[in-house]
Design an enzyme around this catalytic site. Structure first.
Site, short mmCIF file in Angstrom:
data_model
loop_
_atom_site.label_atom_id
_atom_site.label_comp_id
_atom_site.label_asym_id
_atom_site.label_seq_id
_atom_site.Cartn_x
_atom_site.Cartn_y
_atom_site.Cartn_z
N HIS A 211 45.10 39.47 44.86
CA HIS A 211 43.69 39.28 45.18
C HIS A 211 42.79 39.85 44.10
O HIS A 211 41.62 40.13 44.35
CB HIS A 211 43.35 39.94 46.53
CG HIS A 211 43.96 39.22 47.70
ND1 HIS A 211 45.31 39.24 47.94
CD2 HIS A 211 43.41 38.44 48.66
CE1 HIS A 211 45.56 38.52 49.02
NE2 HIS A 211 44.43 38.01 49.47
N GLU B 162 42.61 25.35 51.34
CA GLU B 162 41.71 25.13 50.21
C GLU B 162 41.91 23.77 49.57
O GLU B 162 40.95 23.13 49.14
CB GLU B 162 41.90 26.24 49.16
CG GLU B 162 41.26 27.57 49.52
CD GLU B 162 42.06 28.38 50.54
OE1 GLU B 162 43.21 27.98 50.85
OE2 GLU B 162 41.55 29.39 51.04
#
Lengths: 414, 326
Positions: free
Chosen positions: B130, B61
């Site tokens: 998450h 990322e």
């Protein structure tokens, strides 16, 4: 320690107390619970009790004066030494205190200069000597900083000229806008802290709406006119034709209103709003509330059609299923109201509150010795006593000979 | 013409519309190409616009968000998709140190027409790493804008507005919203990107919320109405800047503020809303502002614990009742 003694709130409606006399003198020992002063309220003469053990200390408020609730009237100290040391100073202060409560009582809710300022101009020498000690007393008289209140409530109180010290705090101990607004409207919030335990049941939307409507109607200047009529002819007609008595009463009212159109008007700031048709709101008893479904154009439509409408409205008003409930279109906008308690045979007489938006409401009691008492409550800004009397005369004629009620409306209904 | 579409479809159409009219719009992210995106947002676009405009990125990322920053500096209008906000932690250097600062540090020589899209929020048993929301992490970054669309219509409008903006914008989506349906009318005139929206009118209290919590607040408002409390519900739509004016107008009417946020309350979006509105509305508040927020916990995997860790309708209802009936 030096604890202030406040003018106590001895009843829900008490705003000021009349301090009759002190039962103790400064320096006297007092026990918790002991009476130290006598106060006359709007209801009775009561004792002010000491809430600590100690000694009564000045400055004491002057006897035979009216003093607002919550204002300091004296002190209790826990040692006599401290009291004597300041005695000299307190004598000076006492003069100020004698005047302060009066100034306060006269100026409740008005932005007046603090009493200390007034006094100091009269006695500049004393004020110069003891400015610091004079100040706390004056502050107690005018400030409500120690009372927990929401900022909005404070702002409202300032604008409306309400003294927070006179208000009863809400259940959480603080003052919110609702308490200020109630006070401004002259309503007194019940103080429940002194009575037995209670459970709080929030109002249902319907109950809330009724309460609001009634408050809105409370300022209407109302007069009432009562008359007794025989109802037998109307009852006979109802049996004969199979119509409900309430429906025929509504019809009779509507025809009477048409003959006296002022009863079909409503006062607005711009003038009198003259309605073009008679829509009758009829009070219906429902569990935990009251609804007034409205029959439209009751004077001119065929009674048969109205009967159909009325049955539907009644079903909806008492219906349990959500889909069948009354909609706002069903209960808004009546121009005249009818409330019939005739089914309760012991009701000899009652009158009803004129809802906002209409000029009059007709209350129908139960039959007694062949006669029924009708009471017409009217908005006196729009109609007057003789109007109401003529209304009743017309109604009497219609009820005496009701054969025309279910006929098609005569001409003239334009 | 209005039709019912999924939230992901609205985003897909927004991308399609912008890519069709402007060649400089490119999409960078993991599985955004052939696969069509983890939540189907780029479905069909690879076939239409090709691999040069929808670039599949390695699982890195930091580097591909940095690539987006560089592309924006040299004239493209990149839309970076980060699979979830949890992975955006690896890209914070590119977002905070580069995207938000370069326009300022270059004295305005570089604009930053960069959009970073990412879903946050508690979904269904994805566990602590998450299930984060993290809006607070991005809110305190001057130079960054944050939009939080709660409906397909807003997702469509705000993504298009973000692509057309020359400032760096994070579009904070919600994992559970992708498959929610709502009305979309592509021809309707969009309100300003950062304007809040009153979703329900009421006079007793103002519920300020955003993203998925809007739906929760509206459900609570329906229940509250049955007890006689009329709540006004405001969807902020944007967390930076915040449309204070809309909130102030509402509080002038209701005098009571309830904030509902899914993120943990401590130092979060709700804290900023409460402080900002207390500064503006202190004198007209009839009660202290109140927050209903996620608990101060990493989200548990266990479904019951997970559900209890974030606001539920009953939490909002009871907070509102306490606020109105102290």
């Amino acid at each position: 320690m030096r604890e202030p003694i406040l003018m106590p709130s001895l009843s829900d409606t008490m705003e000021t107390g009349h301090l009759i006399d002190w039962l103790k003198q400064p320096g006297d020992a007092v026990k918790k619970g002991e009476a130290i002063a006598e106060v006359e309220t709007d209801k009775a003469v009561m004792d002010v009790e000491a809430f600590y053990d100690g000694y009564l200390a000045g400055p004491l408020a002057a006897a035979d004066t009216d003093i607002p609730v919550g204002v300091v009237i004296g002190y209790i100290v826990d040692s006599l030494g401290a009291e004597k040391a300041t005695e000299k100073q307190e004598k000076q202060e006492k003069q100020k205190v004698d005047k302060a409560p009066l100034a306060k009582a006269a100026d409740v809710g008005i932005k007046a200069p603090p009493p200390a300022v007034q006094t100091s101009t009269e006695a500049p020498a004393q004020a110069a000597k003891a400015p610091a000690s004079a100040k706390p007393m004056a502050t107690d008289m005018t400030s409500s900083k120690h009372i927990p209140a929401s900022p909005y409530a404070r702002g409202l109180a300032r604008e409306l000229g309400i003294d927070l010290a006179r208000l009863t705090a809400g259940p959480d101990g603080s003052i919110r806008s609702v308490q200020v607004v109630s006070a401004a409207l002259g309503r007194v919030e019940p103080n429940l802290s002194d009575g037995p335990d209670y459970e709080l049941h929030p109002l249902t939307p319907m109950q809330k709406a009724i309460a609001n409507n009634m408050m809105a109607a409370a300022t209407t200047p109302t007069f009432r006119v009562s008359a007794r009529f025989p109802l037998a002819p109307l009852i006979a007609l109802a049996h004969e034709e199979g119509y409900s008595l309430t429906l025929l009463l509504a019809r009779a009212c509507a025809l009477t209103v048409e003959a006296h159109p002022r009863f079909n008007a409503v006062l607005t700031p711009q003038g009198l709003a003259q309605r073009q048709q008679v829509d009758v709101g009829i009070a219906v008893d429902v569990p935990n509330g009251l609804v007034t479904p409205v029959l439209r154009d009751v004077a001119r439509r065929p009674v048969e059609e109205l009967a159909g409408n009325w049955n539907t409205l009644k079903e909806r008003a008492t219906g349990k299923q959500h889909s069948q409930r009354l909609t706002p279109q069903d209960y808004r906008g009546a121009t005249f109201y009818l409330s019939n308690l005739g089914m309760f045979s012991s009701v000899v007489h009652f009158d009803a509150v004129v809802p906002a938006g209409a000029v009059a409401i007709l209350a129908v009691a139960a039959i007694q010795d062949g006669l029924v008492e009708f009471t017409l409550s009217c908005d006196h800004r729009v109609v007057y006593g003789a109007d109401a009397a003529r209304f009743m005369e017309t109604l009497a004629l219609l009820l005496g000979d009701p054969t025309g009620l279910d006929a098609a409306p005569t001409s003239g209904a334009a | 013409m209005a039709e019912q579409v999924f939230y992901w479809q609205a985003l897909n159409r927004a991308l399609d519309a912008e890519m069709a009219v402007d060649d400089s719009v490119v999409v960078l992210g993991e599985d955004v190409g052939l696969y069509g995106g983890s939540y189907r947002v780029t479905e069909g676009l690879h076939a239409k616009y090709g691999e040069w405009r929808l670039r599949d990125m390695p699982i890195s990322e930091g580097s591909f968000t940095g690539l987006g920053v560089g592309a924006a500096m040299v004239g493209l209008r990149p839309v970076v998709e980060i699979m979830t906000i949890n992975f955006a932690l690896l890209a914070l250097d590119a977002i905070i140190n580069m995207a938000a600062k370069i326009p300022f540090m270059s004295g305005g020589q570089f604009s930053m027409p960069l959009v970073v899209r990412m879903p946050g929020g508690v979904a269904k048993q994805l566990a602590a790493q998450h299930s984060q929301r993290l809006e607070q992490t991005l809110m305190n970054v001057p130079g960054l804008r944050i939009a939080v669309p709660a409906t397909p219509q807003d997702a469509y409008w705000q993504l298009r507005q973000a692509i057309n903006s020359d400032e760096p914008i994070v579009l904070l989506e919600h994992e559970l919203l992708y498959f929610s349906k709502g009305e979309l009318d592509e021809s309707r005139q969009a309100p300003p990107m950062h304007r809040a929206q009153v979703c329900r009118q009421g006079g007793d209290l103002t519920i300020v919320t955003y993203s998925r919590m809007c739906d929760l607040a509206l459900q609570a408002a329906t229940q509250l109405a049955e007890t006689g409390i009329e709540a006004e519900v405001i969807d902020l739509r944007s967390l930076r800047p915040i449309d204070w004016d809309s909130c102030v107008v509402s509080l002038e009417k209701t005098h009571r503020l309830l904030i509902v946020e899914e993120d943990s309350g401590f130092s979060g979006a709700g804290a900023e809303i409460a402080a900002g509105l207390a500064e503006r509305c202190f004198l007209i508040m009839d009660a202290p502002p109140r927050r209903v927020a996620g608990r101060e916990l990493p989200i548990a995997y266990n479904a019951a614990l997970e559900a209890a860790s974030i606001p539920r309708v009953t939490d909002v209802v009871s907070a509102a009742q306490q606020l109105c009936n102290p």
